[in-house]
Design an enzyme around this catalytic site. Sequence first.
Site, mmCIF file in Angstrom:
data_model
loop_
_atom_site.group_PDB
_atom_site.id
_atom_site.type_symbol
_atom_site.label_atom_id
_atom_site.label_comp_id
_atom_site.label_asym_id
_atom_site.label_seq_id
_atom_site.Cartn_x
_atom_site.Cartn_y
_atom_site.Cartn_z
ATOM 1 N N TYR A 16 7.265 5.400 20.623
ATOM 2 C CA TYR A 16 7.261 6.420 19.719
ATOM 3 C C TYR A 16 7.585 5.384 18.306
ATOM 4 O O TYR A 16 8.331 4.416 18.340
ATOM 5 C CB TYR A 16 8.436 7.168 19.852
ATOM 6 C CG TYR A 16 8.343 8.590 18.794
ATOM 7 C CD1 TYR A 16 7.430 9.555 19.142
ATOM 8 C CD2 TYR A 16 9.028 8.379 17.575
ATOM 9 C CE1 TYR A 16 7.228 10.533 18.205
ATOM 10 C CE2 TYR A 16 9.145 9.489 16.568
ATOM 11 C CZ TYR A 16 8.151 10.508 16.849
ATOM 12 O OH TYR A 16 8.156 11.514 16.245
ATOM 13 N N PHE B 77 3.648 11.915 10.327
ATOM 14 C CA PHE B 77 3.327 10.710 10.766
ATOM 15 C C PHE B 77 3.756 10.306 11.931
ATOM 16 O O PHE B 77 5.146 10.078 11.900
ATOM 17 C CB PHE B 77 3.452 9.343 9.721
ATOM 18 C CG PHE B 77 3.126 8.213 10.196
ATOM 19 C CD1 PHE B 77 1.903 7.581 9.806
ATOM 20 C CD2 PHE B 77 3.970 7.374 11.053
ATOM 21 C CE1 PHE B 77 1.479 6.397 10.287
ATOM 22 C CE2 PHE B 77 3.813 6.156 11.391
ATOM 23 C CZ PHE B 77 2.380 5.627 11.074
ATOM 24 N N GLU B 78 3.283 9.949 13.097
ATOM 25 C CA GLU B 78 3.625 9.472 14.215
ATOM 26 C C GLU B 78 2.466 8.849 15.093
ATOM 27 O O GLU B 78 1.458 9.292 15.371
ATOM 28 C CB GLU B 78 4.522 10.541 15.131
ATOM 29 C CG GLU B 78 3.908 11.569 15.312
ATOM 30 C CD GLU B 78 4.757 12.773 16.169
ATOM 31 O OE1 GLU B 78 5.636 12.460 16.364
ATOM 32 O OE2 GLU B 78 4.223 13.543 16.827
ATOM 33 N N ILE B 79 2.921 7.712 15.424
ATOM 34 C CA ILE B 79 2.020 6.775 16.394
ATOM 35 C C ILE B 79 2.722 6.647 17.749
ATOM 36 O O ILE B 79 4.122 6.131 17.766
ATOM 37 C CB ILE B 79 1.649 5.584 15.953
ATOM 38 C CG1 ILE B 79 0.806 5.643 14.653
ATOM 39 C CG2 ILE B 79 0.688 4.862 16.985
ATOM 40 C CD1 ILE B 79 0.598 4.225 13.996
#
Length: 408
Positions: free
Chosen positions: A201, A254-256
């Site tokens: 995460y 925003f998250e990868i």
Amino acid sequence: MAEIAPWVWHHRGQADILQALSLSSDRLVAERARADMVRRKILFNEDSRASASFVVLIRNREMNEFRATMRQLEDRFNGKYHYPYLFLNDEPFTDEFMQTIAASTTSNVTFALIPRDHWSVPDFIDETQAAAARQQMAANNVIYGGSLSYRHMCRFNSGFFYKHPLLQSVDWYWRVEPGVDFYCDLDYDPFKYMEDNGKLYSFVIALKELELTIPSLWDHALEFMLANNITSDLMSFFVTEAGGYNLCHFWSNFEIASLNWLRSPAYDEFFRALDHAGGFFMERWGDAPVHSIAAGMLLNYDQVHFFDDIGYKHADFVHCTEMATTTTSSNLEERNMRCQCPIKFENFDNSSGSCLPRWKSYKPSAWSNRDTREARRLVRERKRFLISHEGAHVAERRRWYDLFAGDW
């Protein structure tokens, strides 16, 4: 553009077409394709990429906002790597939307509908009570407090988007929202960085949640932790000395992150417990605190990554890397080449509402069931004290969510 299933439209990007032609057994065809790739500055190597996709939850009316965002994302990163985009909507996309967006990238683009049961009020929710809760939150001036569609969005992002059929063969996602800005060139692949370094995460902005949107979320999280003997070295990041939730969360616009983590039985069980608690509709639980608390429970500190070098803005909240905001001559040239951060917006990282200073100073600390029991005891003790000292108007504001919050 081709309809590959009911309400699923796919556009094959030029990068994918040219890559296939460059591998042709016909030497002339292959050479022409490679020359075209050079002319278009398309660098494409399928073997070096992760199994990943951008995921965009969007409405037709947000097309122009996203075109600007997409142009930045393509210029800063994806023009080199050509990861595909998946666009999701609870209503059919218009032809104008699909054609305009497809023309804005050389990557593959897919447009799909959200399954109806992923965007509806479940049977176990009393819709009369839920409507009363929205009315009360709106009266209390809670942002999006009166919105049902916002609740659908938060619930979908918390527990359903990763279950979409088109993502089942994908390992990683990068969530992108319309109207956000990207300020820094990326000369590496964040997906591969996550994959190669054991990260599951990631975030760029960490801030505090509005407490009125999640009155009982922490209560239910503690119950889940206790029932499932949760141990982690990240949970303490989210907990106050008094055992409560400090409201810090990784801002999920925003998250990868790893889709396999979200699809894991542990995460799914946590989501289902929260879903049946009713807080997505009876309160206004956001997907950001849900994802963050889940990370605190189920991941360790070294599995979460802060992408400092991704300059980013959502609304008036800006993160710009320290390198880009430092004015020493030693890094001035590199700063100007890699980042173009806005001068008129203050970097949120060091603002009073930011949790990034806490993240940077955090030392991983073991969390066990004993800690969960103590946190629950302290929270219950504090709630009993507050109830015994609250005025009649405060008691009235609390009444509407106590209907489902349980014996606290």
